[in-house]
Scaffold this active site. Structure first.
Site, PDB file in Angstrom:
ATOM      1  N   LYS A  45      73.680  33.651  55.140  1.00 30.87           N
ATOM      2  CA  LYS A  45      75.135  33.858  55.195  1.00 30.87           C
ATOM      3  C   LYS A  45      75.873  32.763  54.421  1.00 30.87           C
ATOM      4  O   LYS A  45      76.739  33.045  53.602  1.00 30.87           O
ATOM      5  CB  LYS A  45      75.543  33.823  56.681  1.00 30.87           C
ATOM      6  N   SER A 101      85.084  27.562  59.322  1.00 29.82           N
ATOM      7  CA  SER A 101      84.481  26.366  59.934  1.00 29.82           C
ATOM      8  C   SER A 101      84.248  25.304  58.861  1.00 29.82           C
ATOM      9  O   SER A 101      84.437  24.103  59.095  1.00 29.82           O
ATOM     10  CB  SER A 101      83.140  26.705  60.587  1.00 29.82           C
ATOM     11  N   LYS A 141      74.427  24.483  59.990  1.00 35.33           N
ATOM     12  CA  LYS A 141      75.627  25.012  60.656  1.00 35.33           C
ATOM     13  C   LYS A 141      75.283  26.301  61.375  1.00 35.33           C
ATOM     14  O   LYS A 141      74.566  27.151  60.835  1.00 35.33           O
ATOM     15  CB  LYS A 141      76.670  25.319  59.557  1.00 35.33           C
ATOM     16  N   LYS A 151      71.255  27.520  64.671  1.00 34.57           N
ATOM     17  CA  LYS A 151      71.805  28.270  65.807  1.00 34.57           C
ATOM     18  C   LYS A 151      71.289  27.649  67.094  1.00 34.57           C
ATOM     19  O   LYS A 151      70.176  27.125  67.126  1.00 34.57           O
ATOM     20  CB  LYS A 151      71.353  29.736  65.756  1.00 34.57           C
ATOM     21  N   HIS A 208      67.094  23.006  55.517  1.00 32.81           N
ATOM     22  CA  HIS A 208      67.784  21.748  55.210  1.00 32.81           C
ATOM     23  C   HIS A 208      68.067  21.611  53.715  1.00 32.81           C
ATOM     24  O   HIS A 208      68.277  20.505  53.244  1.00 32.81           O
ATOM     25  CB  HIS A 208      66.933  20.558  55.676  1.00 32.81           C
ATOM     26  N   HIS A 209      68.071  22.732  52.982  1.00 33.03           N
ATOM     27  CA  HIS A 209      68.296  22.610  51.540  1.00 33.03           C
ATOM     28  C   HIS A 209      69.709  22.126  51.261  1.00 33.03           C
ATOM     29  O   HIS A 209      69.993  21.598  50.190  1.00 33.03           O
ATOM     30  CB  HIS A 209      68.018  23.929  50.816  1.00 33.03           C
TER      31      HIS A 209
HETATM   32  P1  NAD Z   1      82.222  37.414  72.425  1.00 35.53           P
HETATM   33  O1  NAD Z   1      81.382  36.976  73.575  1.00 35.53           O
HETATM   34  O2  NAD Z   1      83.590  36.868  72.267  1.00 35.53           O
HETATM   35  O3  NAD Z   1      82.368  39.023  72.426  1.00 35.53           O
HETATM   36  C1  NAD Z   1      81.331  39.926  72.616  1.00 35.53           C
HETATM   37  C2  NAD Z   1      81.954  41.105  73.366  1.00 35.53           C
HETATM   38  O4  NAD Z   1      81.037  42.202  73.394  1.00 35.53           O
HETATM   39  C3  NAD Z   1      82.289  40.761  74.822  1.00 35.53           C
HETATM   40  O5  NAD Z   1      83.635  41.101  75.084  1.00 35.53           O
HETATM   41  C4  NAD Z   1      81.310  41.612  75.624  1.00 35.53           C
HETATM   42  O6  NAD Z   1      81.839  42.036  76.867  1.00 35.53           O
HETATM   43  C5  NAD Z   1      81.086  42.787  74.695  1.00 35.53           C
HETATM   44  N1  NAD Z   1      79.837  43.504  74.938  1.00 35.53           N
HETATM   45  C6  NAD Z   1      78.638  43.015  75.351  1.00 35.53           C
HETATM   46  N2  NAD Z   1      77.732  44.012  75.445  1.00 35.53           N
HETATM   47  C7  NAD Z   1      78.363  45.149  75.074  1.00 35.53           C
HETATM   48  C8  NAD Z   1      77.951  46.512  74.953  1.00 35.53           C
HETATM   49  N3  NAD Z   1      76.700  46.886  75.220  1.00 35.53           N
HETATM   50  N4  NAD Z   1      78.866  47.411  74.535  1.00 35.53           N
HETATM   51  C9  NAD Z   1      80.136  47.034  74.247  1.00 35.53           C
HETATM   52  N5  NAD Z   1      80.571  45.767  74.355  1.00 35.53           N
HETATM   53  C10 NAD Z   1      79.706  44.836  74.753  1.00 35.53           C
HETATM   54  O7  NAD Z   1      81.331  37.149  71.118  1.00 35.53           O
HETATM   55  P2  NAD Z   1      81.821  37.100  69.608  1.00 35.53           P
HETATM   56  O8  NAD Z   1      82.002  35.685  69.236  1.00 35.53           O
HETATM   57  O9  NAD Z   1      82.923  38.088  69.408  1.00 35.53           O
HETATM   58  O10 NAD Z   1      80.494  37.596  68.863  1.00 35.53           O
HETATM   59  C11 NAD Z   1      80.169  38.971  68.750  1.00 35.53           C
HETATM   60  C12 NAD Z   1      79.094  39.135  67.698  1.00 35.53           C
HETATM   61  O11 NAD Z   1      79.565  38.593  66.460  1.00 35.53           O
HETATM   62  C13 NAD Z   1      77.777  38.401  67.990  1.00 35.53           C
HETATM   63  O12 NAD Z   1      76.709  39.134  67.428  1.00 35.53           O
HETATM   64  C14 NAD Z   1      77.956  37.093  67.232  1.00 35.53           C
HETATM   65  O13 NAD Z   1      76.703  36.487  66.916  1.00 35.53           O
HETATM   66  C15 NAD Z   1      78.668  37.592  66.006  1.00 35.53           C
HETATM   67  N6  NAD Z   1      79.432  36.577  65.268  1.00 35.53           N
HETATM   68  C16 NAD Z   1      80.401  35.829  65.866  1.00 35.53           C
HETATM   69  C17 NAD Z   1      81.142  34.922  65.103  1.00 35.53           C
HETATM   70  C18 NAD Z   1      82.296  34.131  65.674  1.00 35.53           C
HETATM   71  O14 NAD Z   1      82.990  33.439  64.894  1.00 35.53           O
HETATM   72  N7  NAD Z   1      82.571  34.196  66.962  1.00 35.53           N
HETATM   73  C19 NAD Z   1      80.855  34.752  63.741  1.00 35.53           C
HETATM   74  C20 NAD Z   1      79.852  35.538  63.164  1.00 35.53           C
HETATM   75  C21 NAD Z   1      79.160  36.453  63.942  1.00 35.53           C
END
Ligand code: NAD
Length: 471
Positions: A94, A362, A70, A106, A64-65
């Site tokens: 981040k 965001s 988010k 989260k 909470h700093h």
């Molecule tokens: P998403 O659900 O849209 O996509 C994840 C994809 O990975 C899916 O299409 C899924 O089918 C596929 N997948 C799952 N297991 C798999 C495997 N073993 N091999 C290959 N593909 C596989 O999720 P996202 O929002 O794209 O997030 C993906 C990663 O990025 C997560 O670690 C998330 O925490 C991180 N992230 C997301 C955001 C964002 O803005 N969405 C921001 C920062 C970090």
């Protein structure tokens, strides 16, 4: 040991490793590392066939700093308390790295979203939002969720609506969640922001001749061979921007399998094929790999895991051929794998920095919601008029007439999307250099991941020191 516990340990180990390079008081470091609040709730929902099912859901606020906190909300089968705490901690570091003035949070619900209808998902999401409101774990000045694995702008719209219904008359209510649809107070450029940020960050890293020479690579993205794991929100957009930026996508993997082509795969064609056949295996111009994990070990310059955590382990790390590993996903590399990659001279551009594009945009959306006006609305036409008058003056002085298409190009005023992309580009480029400087200062002892963590710890520590302790 559960997957979640290990992931939390993984994040905390990275923190401990970096703290050893700092001179902060150990109690201050312990305070930064500790997760401040974890909320757990279980609630029943009615399935479409009338059955009742009990949901398990969490929200962790790591620090909470700075407020609000988010971080995304994920719908996934292995969500638990430790996993949301690990991801919330990553969010704190981040936000600090990219100067987004938020603490980390989260949330998640332990479900496989694919097994629920849209109506069921709406009931689950709205009930979760209701529980968050009841416990003060959501609000534009408190805690602001966003999408993550298994959620998208659709769920964010349901959350925004539920919050607004419960807090009727609250002027800034739309700022309670980000990555909403545009019509619900969202911002242009948010959907693709994380993938676009990955592209900007890597483009900056590979532009530095000294670092590329050390890896035996040329500078620039053109012709770099890239493999991407996961074609969801982050992976698909990253793949698209890398291809547009001149990289060659030599391998792609998804949950159903993996494909490769050393001469390059066309991302849009693969996506269209996958949409129709529900699998990328068999996409035109590709060879199927035996196992989906094999994509990680393909011969390439840049490997981008963009699916889930803990994909690169001590088992497969020795066989990774990429020279640069780009952690588009959160926590895709285990600490043991990290050590192996380090010894092998692989440059790891870590999650806390490289996937910060989403939270950066965001932040822009939240600012837009509090300002109640679209970016660019006040100045776009004014800028265009000023550029136009300038061109007229140039025409008068030179006697040369600009063509209509030149006039269009040269008098273009910044739209919301232009401003968002420009702010994101600036953020990713300017955040990379302090991390790289710390990396170089430690003469190769601390890797890029540790350097990023040192920069983040220093920033959060400065906040805590200035704030003091209440009471
Ligand atoms: P998403 O659900 O849209 O996509 C994840 C994809 O990975 C899916 O299409 C899924 O089918 C596929 N997948 C799952 N297991 C798999 C495997 N073993 N091999 C290959 N593909 C596989 O999720 P996202 O929002 O794209 O997030 C993906 C990663 O990025 C997560 O670690 C998330 O925490 C991180 N992230 C997301 C955001 C964002 O803005 N969405 C921001 C920062 C970090």
């Amino acid at each position: 040991m559960s997957l979640g516990t290990s992931f939390l340990e993984q994040v905390n180990q990275a923190f401990d490793r970096a703290s050893a390079y700092t001179r902060h008081d150990p109690t201050l470091l312990a305070n930064i590392k500790a997760c401040k609040n974890v909320f757990y709730t279980s609630f029943p929902i009615k399935r479409d066939d009338g059955r009742i099912e009990v949901m398990h859901a969490w929200r962790a606020e790591h620090s909470h700093h700075k407020l609000p906190t988010k971080g995304g909300i994920r719908f996934a089968p292995d969500v638990d308390s430790e996993e949301v705490q690990a991801l919330a901690a990553l969010m704190t570091y981040k936000c600090a790295l990219v100067d987004v003035p938020f603490g980390g949070a989260k949330g998640g619900i332990r479900i496989n979203a694919k097994q629920y209808s849209v109506n069921e998902l709406e009931r689950i999401t709205r009930r979760y939002a209701f529980e968050l409101v009841r416990k003060n774990f959501i609000g534009p000045g408190l805690d602001v969720p966003a999408p993550d694995v298994g959620t998208s702008s659709r769920e964010m719209a349901w959350i925004a609506d539920t919050y607004s219904q419960l807090r009727s008359g609250e002027l800034d209510a739309l700022g309670c969640v980000t990555a909403k649809p545009i019509s619900q107070g969202g911002i242009r450029g948010r959907t693709e922001a994380t993938g676009r940020g990955v592209f900007y960050g890597v483009r900056e890293a590979v532009s530095i001749a000294e670092d590329m020479k050390a890896l035996g690579l040329s500078t620039g993205l053109a012709g770099k061979r890239v493999v991407i794991q996961g074609l969801g929100n982050v992976g698909y957009h990253a793949a698209k921007f890398f291809q547009e930026g001149g990289a060659v996508i030599v391998g792609l993997s998804e949950s159903e399998g993996a494909i490769a082509n050393p001469r390059g795969l066309d991302v849009e064609a693969v996506m269209a094929y996958r949409k129709e056949k529900r699998s990328l295996v068999g996409a035109p111009g590709s060879t199927a790999l035996a196992r989906r994990e094999d994509a990680l070990e393909l011969d390439c310059d840049i490997l981008i895991p963009a699916a889930l955590e803990r994909q690169i382990t001590q088992e497969n790390a020795p066989r990774i051929k990429a020279k640069i590993l780009v952690e588009a996903a959160n926590g895709p590399t285990t600490p043991e794998a990290d050590d192996i990659l380090d010894q092998r001279g692989v440059m790891v551009i870590s999650d806390a920095y490289i996937n910060a594009g989403g939270v950066t945009v965001s932040y822009f959306e939240w600012v837009k919601n509090l300002g109640h006006v679209r970016f660019g609305r006040m100045q776009k036409r004014f800028e265009e008029g000023a550029y136009y008058r300038l061109l007229e003056a140039v025409e008068d002085v030179t006697g040369r007439k600009f063509t209509p298409s030149e006039i269009d190009r040269l008098t273009h005023g910044a739209s919301e999307e232009d401003l968002v992309n420009s702010g994101l580009e600036e953020t990713m480029i300017s955040a990379y250099h302090p991390i790289r400087e710390v990396w170089k200062q430690h003469g190769g002892k601390a890797n890029l991941r540790t350097a990023g963590m040192i920069v983040a710890i220093d920033k959060v520590a400065a906040s805590y020191e200035q704030l003091g302790i209440f009471p």
